[in-house]
Motif scaffolding. Structure first.
Motif, PDB file in Angstrom:
ATOM      1  N   ASN A   1     -44.860  -4.787  19.933  1.00 46.69           N
ATOM      2  CA  ASN A   1     -45.220  -5.022  21.299  1.00 46.69           C
ATOM      3  C   ASN A   1     -44.191  -5.680  22.153  1.00 46.69           C
ATOM      4  O   ASN A   1     -44.698  -6.316  22.883  1.00 46.69           O
ATOM      5  CB  ASN A   1     -46.620  -5.340  21.345  1.00 46.69           C
ATOM      6  N   VAL A   2     -43.089  -5.864  21.813  1.00 44.63           N
ATOM      7  CA  VAL A   2     -41.926  -6.395  22.480  1.00 44.63           C
ATOM      8  C   VAL A   2     -41.387  -5.291  23.536  1.00 44.63           C
ATOM      9  O   VAL A   2     -41.219  -4.073  23.007  1.00 44.63           O
ATOM     10  CB  VAL A   2     -40.817  -6.997  21.554  1.00 44.63           C
ATOM     11  N   PRO A   3     -41.070  -5.773  24.558  1.00 42.83           N
ATOM     12  CA  PRO A   3     -40.653  -4.842  25.710  1.00 42.83           C
ATOM     13  C   PRO A   3     -39.229  -4.127  25.313  1.00 42.83           C
ATOM     14  O   PRO A   3     -38.463  -4.844  24.435  1.00 42.83           O
ATOM     15  CB  PRO A   3     -40.422  -5.247  26.768  1.00 42.83           C
ATOM     16  N   GLY A   4     -39.195  -2.707  25.214  1.00 45.57           N
ATOM     17  CA  GLY A   4     -37.814  -2.256  24.857  1.00 45.57           C
ATOM     18  C   GLY A   4     -38.180  -1.536  23.483  1.00 45.57           C
ATOM     19  O   GLY A   4     -39.286  -1.725  22.950  1.00 45.57           O
ATOM     20  N   ALA A   5     -36.905  -1.016  23.019  1.00 47.42           N
ATOM     21  CA  ALA A   5     -37.025  -0.763  21.630  1.00 47.42           C
ATOM     22  C   ALA A   5     -37.532  -1.763  20.589  1.00 47.42           C
ATOM     23  O   ALA A   5     -36.833  -2.951  20.599  1.00 47.42           O
ATOM     24  CB  ALA A   5     -35.716   0.249  21.214  1.00 47.42           C
ATOM     25  N   GLY A   6     -38.168  -1.387  19.491  1.00 48.07           N
ATOM     26  CA  GLY A   6     -38.403  -2.248  18.555  1.00 48.07           C
ATOM     27  C   GLY A   6     -39.299  -1.737  17.742  1.00 48.07           C
ATOM     28  O   GLY A   6     -39.764  -0.892  17.378  1.00 48.07           O
ATOM     29  N   LEU A   7     -40.311  -2.795  17.048  1.00 47.05           N
ATOM     30  CA  LEU A   7     -41.455  -2.183  16.285  1.00 47.05           C
ATOM     31  C   LEU A   7     -42.676  -1.936  16.933  1.00 47.05           C
ATOM     32  O   LEU A   7     -43.204  -2.576  17.990  1.00 47.05           O
ATOM     33  CB  LEU A   7     -41.680  -3.697  15.470  1.00 47.05           C
ATOM     34  N   LYS A   8     -42.902  -0.735  16.916  1.00 49.59           N
ATOM     35  CA  LYS A   8     -44.132  -0.370  17.378  1.00 49.59           C
ATOM     36  C   LYS A   8     -45.519  -0.338  16.884  1.00 49.59           C
ATOM     37  O   LYS A   8     -46.419  -0.287  17.636  1.00 49.59           O
ATOM     38  CB  LYS A   8     -43.818   1.404  17.951  1.00 49.59           C
ATOM     39  N   ALA A   9     -45.489  -0.416  15.496  1.00 42.61           N
ATOM     40  CA  ALA A   9     -46.799  -0.225  14.675  1.00 42.61           C
ATOM     41  C   ALA A   9     -46.569  -0.847  13.408  1.00 42.61           C
ATOM     42  O   ALA A   9     -45.521  -0.684  12.996  1.00 42.61           O
ATOM     43  CB  ALA A   9     -47.495   1.072  14.928  1.00 42.61           C
ATOM     44  N   VAL A  10     -47.649  -1.363  13.024  1.00 46.60           N
ATOM     45  CA  VAL A  10     -47.673  -1.985  11.559  1.00 46.60           C
ATOM     46  C   VAL A  10     -48.845  -1.578  10.719  1.00 46.60           C
ATOM     47  O   VAL A  10     -49.866  -1.641  11.404  1.00 46.60           O
ATOM     48  CB  VAL A  10     -47.350  -3.347  11.462  1.00 46.60           C
ATOM     49  N   VAL A  11     -48.597  -1.185   9.585  1.00 51.44           N
ATOM     50  CA  VAL A  11     -49.679  -0.837   8.631  1.00 51.44           C
ATOM     51  C   VAL A  11     -49.590  -1.713   7.396  1.00 51.44           C
ATOM     52  O   VAL A  11     -48.251  -1.747   6.939  1.00 51.44           O
ATOM     53  CB  VAL A  11     -49.763   0.566   8.343  1.00 51.44           C
ATOM     54  N   SER A  12     -50.673  -2.241   7.024  1.00 51.56           N
ATOM     55  CA  SER A  12     -50.542  -2.985   5.986  1.00 51.56           C
ATOM     56  C   SER A  12     -51.543  -3.022   4.806  1.00 51.56           C
ATOM     57  O   SER A  12     -52.508  -2.850   5.053  1.00 51.56           O
ATOM     58  CB  SER A  12     -50.506  -4.604   6.315  1.00 51.56           C
ATOM     59  N   GLY A  13     -51.178  -3.100   3.549  1.00 54.23           N
ATOM     60  CA  GLY A  13     -51.761  -3.179   2.529  1.00 54.23           C
ATOM     61  C   GLY A  13     -52.466  -1.914   2.051  1.00 54.23           C
ATOM     62  O   GLY A  13     -52.286  -0.866   2.661  1.00 54.23           O
ATOM     63  N   GLN A  14     -53.356  -1.971   1.241  1.00 54.47           N
ATOM     64  CA  GLN A  14     -54.061  -0.729   0.539  1.00 54.47           C
ATOM     65  C   GLN A  14     -55.131  -0.517   1.470  1.00 54.47           C
ATOM     66  O   GLN A  14     -55.350   0.508   1.686  1.00 54.47           O
ATOM     67  CB  GLN A  14     -54.613  -0.965  -0.685  1.00 54.47           C
ATOM     68  N   ALA A  15     -55.822  -1.574   2.287  1.00 58.46           N
ATOM     69  CA  ALA A  15     -56.817  -1.089   3.077  1.00 58.46           C
ATOM     70  C   ALA A  15     -55.989  -0.126   4.199  1.00 58.46           C
ATOM     71  O   ALA A  15     -56.737   0.806   4.676  1.00 58.46           O
ATOM     72  CB  ALA A  15     -57.273  -2.308   3.477  1.00 58.46           C
ATOM     73  N   GLY A  16     -55.013  -0.522   4.567  1.00 61.76           N
ATOM     74  CA  GLY A  16     -54.444  -0.070   5.758  1.00 61.76           C
ATOM     75  C   GLY A  16     -54.073   1.472   5.362  1.00 61.76           C
ATOM     76  O   GLY A  16     -54.022   2.424   6.051  1.00 61.76           O
ATOM     77  N   ALA A  17     -53.616   1.719   4.219  1.00 52.01           N
ATOM     78  CA  ALA A  17     -53.118   2.847   3.564  1.00 52.01           C
ATOM     79  C   ALA A  17     -54.472   3.735   3.446  1.00 52.01           C
ATOM     80  O   ALA A  17     -54.217   4.929   3.929  1.00 52.01           O
ATOM     81  CB  ALA A  17     -52.521   2.782   1.902  1.00 52.01           C
ATOM     82  N   LEU A  18     -55.450   3.064   2.810  1.00 57.26           N
ATOM     83  CA  LEU A  18     -56.904   4.177   3.027  1.00 57.26           C
ATOM     84  C   LEU A  18     -57.244   4.444   4.490  1.00 57.26           C
ATOM     85  O   LEU A  18     -57.793   5.667   4.543  1.00 57.26           O
ATOM     86  CB  LEU A  18     -57.785   3.313   2.342  1.00 57.26           C
TER      87      LEU A  18
END
Lengths: 213, 647
Positions: free
Chosen positions: B573-590
């Motif tokens: 969530n930094v303005p401009g281009a950058g990291l837009k979303a993060v998914v983590s772990g097996q719970a996130g995968a599920l």
């Protein structure tokens, strides 16, 4: 006298090379065109050097362990396994003609290397659990705070905590992650960034010469 | 330095008596234990010092010896003790002896003594025996020594053997005796003296055992010049390695028996009676491990153990040190050390130790290990419903899903496989979900890695999913392989990745041979619509965000292990281009798979969550167990405090 002049010239040429390479890469980061292309070319040279360094490291590793096997040094069976496995993988990659993407190499990677690596990392769960228990023996306030926060986060991050009954735990965990943890990590990242900028300026100005060591 | 020369050379004179080998008849030095020629063990002489004193009972030699001992502060405790005991008794005799010296010189021819046959003087020296001729020559260079029957050397031979006897003839020859006494302190190269005896005269030596000896003893006991002492090697003496055990306690006893009363510090006085008492009870120490020591006629151990009195300021003892010393002195070390200890006796309480070891392993680590193992096995067998999640997906998962959904269909995606085998449990689930999502949307993609193990995983994951979606290698996707160099590698990819990675990983062919690249749409990193980073390390994730996304303006989303999520959050969530979303772990995968299923992406029915649910079962139980251990630690701490208060 001649050697002093030669060493002086060597030093000056090294400083000029480092300065030019650093400045070109730095300008190429913010611009497009010549400097960006020059920076990309320098980066490709660095990649080639790193690749050769990897080859040298591999040959040195095999040489050291072959020597240990020949001399029956301490732990020589492990060296034998290392050299044997390296040569087998290398041979399969070369004989098949497909390099590391060879099906046999892929099979070894998927069914030998990956389970072994995951098994070694899984031991961390045992160590971590006992470390939690031992941490409180210090009777320090930091350890108590650490364990309380760990208890909250571990419970709130568990898959079953998505149930509405445990929502309060998840909210506490989110608050911890969004404010104290995020602030701490950002502070660390900013500190590292400022330190890196300082070191880069010292290297560019020639005060630090790590390439001469 | 001079003192040390005198010590060595006086002792060298004393210890030059030979020992004949019984086997081969070779003459060896008396300090040798084995024959230098045949290696046969030589007959053991008595104590060297005592033997020397008994055999060479010459007053002039004793004077040399005692003077040397005096000047070094008593490096040889035996000689020093005897010398001090005789000091008072010989005070009058020395005066008479000095007066009788001319008469003794006259009587010298009647008792010939030659340095070439030192054994002949053994045991025959009388207290009033005059010095030999060569000493008389040194003593009075002007006097003509009388030839003995055994002395058959020509003057040239004598000059060759003892060149110091024929020093500069004009120096000191005509000097009177009184002048010699004053000159000897200045002239080290005096004629008639060997280089190792320079700095002293025999007259001075003879007087040293009398009242005049005290004149040469330094007033300050600490001012012995010991710091300047250097190892001295006689020019012609062969080095002998003596492998005799060094008995520190015996040397210490000799020191105490022959030395003057010591000044005991106040803090050691309470221990003084105990030390004396224990000394009689404690048997002598067994011989220490044989240690080769190099000797040149002087006994180094005695010298080191002899008292060297210095004005060293005595500090008060540290707290508890006196008690520790007392405990050590009372420890029954003697008997235990004297007898050999077998391997079994070394661990007499082996059973107890084993019990302690088993208990120590069990509490708490072993018990925790066993409980974790039992629970994980039970979870795999029972399959409790902990892994099933019916809750709605979190915001991160929805953002991640939406970013992929918004990628234009005609633009490729770059998937970064920067994870290794240690994180494969989490990352393989995430990589599989992401790959299937891309394939479900029929997006073209390429994979690249800055971690050596990454291309292997990329190949495995894409190979497992490609048939379900009809994907073809080289047409719909490519595996580029590993690029070393971290930041430099990313910079090299920035302009033209085909020059940095000219061959693909799976087949080893040039990239231009694949239709995915032939279209000319893919030349640099700017041509990708999205970069999906599957990273298990914070450094690689940061490199992609800082080095690539910031320069190209390309969006980045990341799928990381759960432990890495806090480190990825600062870039989100930094303005401009950058990291837009993060998914983590097996719970996130599920949850991500559940999100795709809900949105109709599972048209082929290949999203299988049962395996992932099993893993989450085990993870849930493990997390419960960790929480219980933490609670147990708190309970343990509380119980200890309560018990301590009661105690």
């Amino acid at each position: 006298m001649l050697s002093r002049i030669t060493s002086r010239l060597l030093l000056i040429s090294n400083l000029i090379l480092a300065y030019v390479a650093g400045v070109v890469t730095l300008i190429g980061f913010f611009t497009r065109g010549t400097f960006a292309d020059l920076g990309g070319m320098l980066a490709q040279w660095a990649v080639v050097l790193v690749a050769f360094a990897l080859l040298v490291g591999l040959s040195n590793l095999i040489k050291v362990h072959i020597g240990r096997v020949m001399q029956r040094g301490e732990g020589w069976p492990y060296s034998l396994v290392l050299v044997g496995s390296a040569l087998i993988v290398l041979a399969f990659g070369l004989i098949g003609g497909r390099g590391p993407g060879d099906p046999y190499v892929a099979w070894m990677f998927q069914w030998i290397y990956q389970p072994l690596g995951a098994a070694i990392f899984s031991l961390l769960a045992f160590f971590l659990t006992t470390a939690f228990f031992r941490a409180l023996r210090m009777h320090s306030a930091e350890a108590i705070v650490l364990l309380i926060v760990a208890l909250i986060v571990v419970i709130a991050q568990a898959p079953f905590s998505a149930a509405p009954e445990l929502n309060i735990g998840v909210q506490i965990k989110d608050w911890l992650m969004d404010y104290p943890v995020l602030a701490g990590i950002r502070a660390i990242i900013l500190g590292v960034a400022f330190g890196t900028i300082g070191i880069s300026l010292r290297v560019l100005s020639g005060f630090d010469r790590p390439y001469m060591e | 330095m001079n003192n040390y020369f005198i010590i060595h050379n006086s002792y060298f004179i004393i210890s030059i008596m030979d020992v004949t080998c019984l086997n081969c008849g070779t003459t060896n030095r008396n300090t040798s234990r084995f024959c230098a020629k045949c290696g046969e063990e030589l007959p053991r002489p008595q104590d060297n010092t005592q033997q020397s004193e008994d055999s060479l009972n010459l007053p002039w030699l004793q004077g040399v010896h005692e003077r040397a001992v005096k000047q070094t502060g008593g490096l040889n405790p035996n000689v020093l003790a005897e010398a001090e005991a005789r000091m008072a008794a010989q005070a009058q005799a020395k005066k008479q002896e000095t007066l009788q010296t001319p008469q003794a010189e006259d009587a010298a021819p009647e008792t010939p003594a030659s340095p070439a046959t030192p054994l002949q003087t053994r045991g025959t020296g009388a207290p009033d025996e005059p010095p030999p001729d060569w000493v008389v020559g040194i003593l009075e260079p002007g006097a003509k020594p009388q030839a003995s029957p055994e002395q058959s050397y020509e003057p040239e031979e004598l000059d060759h053997i003892m060149p110091w006897l024929s020093g500069p003839p004009e120096a000191g020859i005509e000097a009177p005796q009184g002048a010699q006494e004053t000159q000897h302190t200045e002239d080290n190269g005096k004629p008639g003296l060997p280089p190792w005896l320079s700095g002293m005269t025999v007259q001075e030596t003879l007087q040293s055992s009398g009242t005049g000896a005290e004149r040469d003893v330094p007033d300050d006991p600490a001012n012995l010049g010991m710091g300047e002492l250097q190892p001295f090697v006689p020019p012609d003496a062969p080095e002998q390695v003596v492998t005799e055990p060094i008995d520190i306690r015996q040397a210490s006893k000799r020191k105490r028996a022959g030395s003057t009363p010591e000044t005991v510090p106040d803090w050691l006085k309470p221990l003084a009676p105990r030390i004396g008492k224990d000394e009689q009870e404690v048997p002598p120490l067994p011989p220490l491990p044989t240690e080769p020591s190099t000797r040149f006629g002087l006994e180094p151990t005695g010298s080191l153990l002899a008292p060297i009195e210095r004005n060293v300021p005595i500090r008060p003892p540290r707290p508890g040190s006196v008690e520790t010393l007392a405990a050590l002195l009372h420890a029954p070390t003697g008997e235990v050390l004297q007898r050999p200890v077998s391997a079994l006796e070394q661990t007499p309480s082996q059973g107890a130790l084993r019990r302690v070891g088993l208990r120590g392993w069990l509490l708490p680590d072993g018990l925790i290990y066993l409980v974790i193992l039992a629970l994980l096995v039970a979870v795999l067998l029972i399959r409790p419903p902990f892994g099933e999640q019916n809750a709605p997906a979190a915001g991160d998962v929805i953002d991640f899903y939406n970013v992929i959904e918004l990628v234009p269909a005609d633009r490729p995606v770059l998937v970064v496989y920067d994870w290794d085998a240690t994180r494969s449990a989490e990352m393989s689930a995430l990589a599989d979900a992401v790959t299937r999502h891309l394939m479900a949307r029929h997006l073209h993609f390429m994979t690249v890695s800055t971690v050596p193990q990454g291309p292997g995983f990329a190949q495995a994951v894409t190979d497992a999913a490609k048939d379900d979606y009809g994907y073809q290698y080289g047409i719909n996707y490519l595996v580029l392989g590993y690029l070393p160099g971290n930041e430099a590698a990313l910079s090299s990819l920035f302009n033209d990745f085909s020059s940095a990675l000219p061959l693909d990983y799976v087949n080893g062919h040039r990239l231009q041979t694949y239709s995915l690249v032939q279209s000319g749409k893919l030349t640099s990193l700017r041509d990708f619509a999205l970069i999906i980073t599957l990273a298990s390390d914070e450094t690689t994730l940061r490199n992609w965000i800082e080095q690539v996304s910031a320069r190209t303006g390309t969006q980045v989303i990341a799928a990381v292990p759960q432990a890495l999520e806090p480190l990825a959050r600062p870039y989100k969530n930094v303005p401009g281009a950058g990291l837009k979303a993060v998914v983590s772990g097996q719970a996130g995968a599920l949850r991500y798979i559940q999100q795709m299923t809900q949105r109709g992406q599972d048209a082929t029915g290949h999203f299988k969550t049962s395996k992932l649910a099993d893993r989450l079962n085990a993870q849930s139980v493990a997390q419960i167990l960790v929480a219980l251990v933490i609670l147990a630690a708190f309970v343990n701490m509380g119980m200890r405090r309560i018990l301590r208060r009661e105690a």
